[in-house]
Write a protein that holds these residues in place. Structure first.
Motif, PDB file in Angstrom:
ATOM      1  N   GLN A  96       9.835 -17.971 -46.140  1.00  0.00           N
ATOM      2  CA  GLN A  96      11.828 -17.782 -45.843  1.00  0.00           C
ATOM      3  C   GLN A  96      11.724 -16.553 -44.611  1.00  0.00           C
ATOM      4  O   GLN A  96      10.513 -16.492 -43.851  1.00  0.00           O
ATOM      5  N   PRO A  97      12.951 -16.494 -43.937  1.00  0.00           N
ATOM      6  CA  PRO A  97      12.345 -16.300 -42.627  1.00  0.00           C
ATOM      7  C   PRO A  97      12.004 -14.986 -42.491  1.00  0.00           C
ATOM      8  O   PRO A  97      12.671 -13.669 -43.064  1.00  0.00           O
ATOM      9  N   GLN A  98      11.724 -14.253 -40.982  1.00  0.00           N
ATOM     10  CA  GLN A  98      11.268 -13.002 -40.974  1.00  0.00           C
ATOM     11  C   GLN A  98      12.056 -12.214 -40.169  1.00  0.00           C
ATOM     12  O   GLN A  98      12.905 -12.594 -39.368  1.00  0.00           O
ATOM     13  N   SER A  99      12.656 -11.268 -39.900  1.00  0.00           N
ATOM     14  CA  SER A  99      13.053 -10.612 -39.294  1.00  0.00           C
ATOM     15  C   SER A  99      12.589 -10.205 -38.487  1.00  0.00           C
ATOM     16  O   SER A  99      11.359  -9.634 -38.145  1.00  0.00           O
ATOM     17  N   ILE A 100      13.497  -9.709 -36.780  1.00  0.00           N
ATOM     18  CA  ILE A 100      12.617  -9.872 -35.576  1.00  0.00           C
ATOM     19  C   ILE A 100      13.109  -8.496 -34.878  1.00  0.00           C
ATOM     20  O   ILE A 100      14.863  -8.809 -35.552  1.00  0.00           O
ATOM     21  N   ALA A 101      12.779  -7.739 -34.585  1.00  0.00           N
ATOM     22  CA  ALA A 101      13.058  -6.617 -33.598  1.00  0.00           C
ATOM     23  C   ALA A 101      12.691  -7.385 -32.424  1.00  0.00           C
ATOM     24  O   ALA A 101      11.282  -7.453 -31.593  1.00  0.00           O
ATOM     25  N   ALA A 102      13.909  -7.870 -31.340  1.00  0.00           N
ATOM     26  CA  ALA A 102      13.489  -8.095 -29.490  1.00  0.00           C
ATOM     27  C   ALA A 102      14.048  -7.829 -28.995  1.00  0.00           C
ATOM     28  O   ALA A 102      15.052  -6.200 -29.674  1.00  0.00           O
ATOM     29  N   VAL A 103      13.752  -7.858 -27.911  1.00  0.00           N
ATOM     30  CA  VAL A 103      14.381  -7.334 -26.681  1.00  0.00           C
ATOM     31  C   VAL A 103      15.409  -8.242 -25.414  1.00  0.00           C
ATOM     32  O   VAL A 103      14.335  -9.233 -25.505  1.00  0.00           O
ATOM     33  N   ALA A 104      16.667  -8.221 -25.102  1.00  0.00           N
ATOM     34  CA  ALA A 104      17.344  -8.627 -24.799  1.00  0.00           C
ATOM     35  C   ALA A 104      16.177  -9.712 -23.522  1.00  0.00           C
ATOM     36  O   ALA A 104      15.695  -9.205 -22.613  1.00  0.00           O
ATOM     37  N   GLY A 105      17.048 -10.873 -23.759  1.00  0.00           N
ATOM     38  CA  GLY A 105      16.336 -12.103 -22.606  1.00  0.00           C
ATOM     39  C   GLY A 105      15.407 -11.981 -23.006  1.00  0.00           C
ATOM     40  O   GLY A 105      15.023 -13.517 -22.553  1.00  0.00           O
ATOM     41  N   GLN A 106      15.089 -11.862 -24.552  1.00  0.00           N
ATOM     42  CA  GLN A 106      13.187 -12.870 -24.938  1.00  0.00           C
ATOM     43  C   GLN A 106      14.371 -14.115 -25.527  1.00  0.00           C
ATOM     44  O   GLN A 106      15.116 -14.069 -26.081  1.00  0.00           O
ATOM     45  N   ILE A 108      13.673 -16.193 -28.939  1.00  0.00           N
ATOM     46  CA  ILE A 108      13.678 -16.022 -31.148  1.00  0.00           C
ATOM     47  C   ILE A 108      13.737 -16.909 -31.182  1.00  0.00           C
ATOM     48  O   ILE A 108      14.136 -17.986 -31.075  1.00  0.00           O
ATOM     49  N   ARG A 109      12.742 -16.774 -32.777  1.00  0.00           N
ATOM     50  CA  ARG A 109      12.879 -18.798 -33.390  1.00  0.00           C
ATOM     51  C   ARG A 109      13.186 -17.926 -34.694  1.00  0.00           C
ATOM     52  O   ARG A 109      11.831 -17.113 -35.250  1.00  0.00           O
ATOM     53  N   LEU A 110      13.569 -18.370 -35.810  1.00  0.00           N
ATOM     54  CA  LEU A 110      13.945 -18.062 -36.921  1.00  0.00           C
ATOM     55  C   LEU A 110      13.570 -19.076 -37.851  1.00  0.00           C
ATOM     56  O   LEU A 110      14.129 -21.035 -36.964  1.00  0.00           O
ATOM     57  N   GLU A 111      12.794 -19.311 -39.007  1.00  0.00           N
ATOM     58  CA  GLU A 111      11.868 -20.958 -39.609  1.00  0.00           C
ATOM     59  C   GLU A 111      11.326 -21.103 -40.838  1.00  0.00           C
ATOM     60  O   GLU A 111      11.614 -19.751 -41.276  1.00  0.00           O
TER      61      GLU A 111
END
Length: 244
Positions: A96-106, A108-111
């Motif tokens: 399943q796709p996993q939740s992500i906490a990112a910082v602006a500019g990074q 990200i990849r969902l899969e």
């Protein structure tokens, strides 16, 4: 007038369909009346299946197999071509796709990973809306921004048309952290805490009472506009500098 043996003018067709769909097979034939029909499944007669159509209203995987019909009149019999029926279970996600906490500019990849009747087709969604062009098992954003935050999921469809939607993955995006600017000194003064840092345009001090709080809040009057800036804080909290 010469007698006519049966001639099949339209054959039953092979099909691939999802569990729960209607299976409908049909045949057309000419010849002397009366013409009788006897449908078979994997070479065995199907009880009561004696018309030009054979229907299963709610097909299941066990209905997959080879179907044909024997057409008969007084002049002889003729067996149709075989219709191969595949009844497919809906696709199943193995990852399943996993939740992500990112910082602006990074980036990200969902899969996801899924199995089902190939070929599998993917459609990523955000907040319930399809994302144009996002039709692979992976979905990436190379320069994520706060506007990209939301609830992401993907619908996978197999060759039969059966669909399954994944779990929801929450993408949170915080403002860009400043790594080369930092609080240079902390001191107690007049019952409060004195913070000092090198200021510049767009630099803001934020605080929250505990790390479990969902949102950072700007500390009023701390917009960095000079090379030195200080503020007296009246209570303990967690602080950070961000650049807008």
């Amino acid at each position: 007038m010469a007698s006519e043996a049966p001639v099949i003018t339209r054959q039953p067709l092979s099909q691939t369909l999802a569990v729960g769909s209607e299976l409908r097979l049909s045949v057309e034939a000419t010849g002397d009346d009366p013409i009788s029909y006897r449908w078979q499944f994997n070479n065995f007669n199907i009880p009561g299946a004696s018309s030009t159509e054979f229907i299963i209203p709610n097909a299941q995987t066990e209905d997959s197999g080879n179907y044909k019909v024997v057409v008969t009149n007084s002049e002889g019999s003729l067996t149709s071509e075989i219709a191969v029926i595949t009844v497919s279970q809906a696709p199943v996600f193995t990852s399943q796709p996993q939740s992500i906490a990112a910082v602006a500019g990074q980036s990200i990849r969902l899969e996801v990973e899924a199995r089902g009747l190939p070929p599998l087709v993917y459609q990523w969604r955000v907040n319930g809306f399809n994302i144009p062009g996002a039709r692979l098992p992976q979905f990436s954003i190379s320069n994520v921004q706060e506007a990209d935050a939301g609830s992401y999921s993907v619908i996978v469809t197999d060759d039969s048309g059966a669909k399954t939607e994944s779990d929801v993955a929450i993408l949170t995006v915080s403002e860009e952290l400043v790594s080369d600017i930092f609080i240079s000194s902390i001191a107690f003064q007049d019952g409060g805490i004195l913070l000092r840092w090198a200021g510049e345009d767009g630099l803001v001090l934020q605080a929250k009472a505990t790390l479990k709080d969902a949102q950072w809040r700007d500390v009023p009057g701390t917009q960095g506009e000079s090379q030195s800036l200080q503020v007296t804080i009246g209570k303990s909290a967690f602080y950070r500098l961000i650049k807008r």
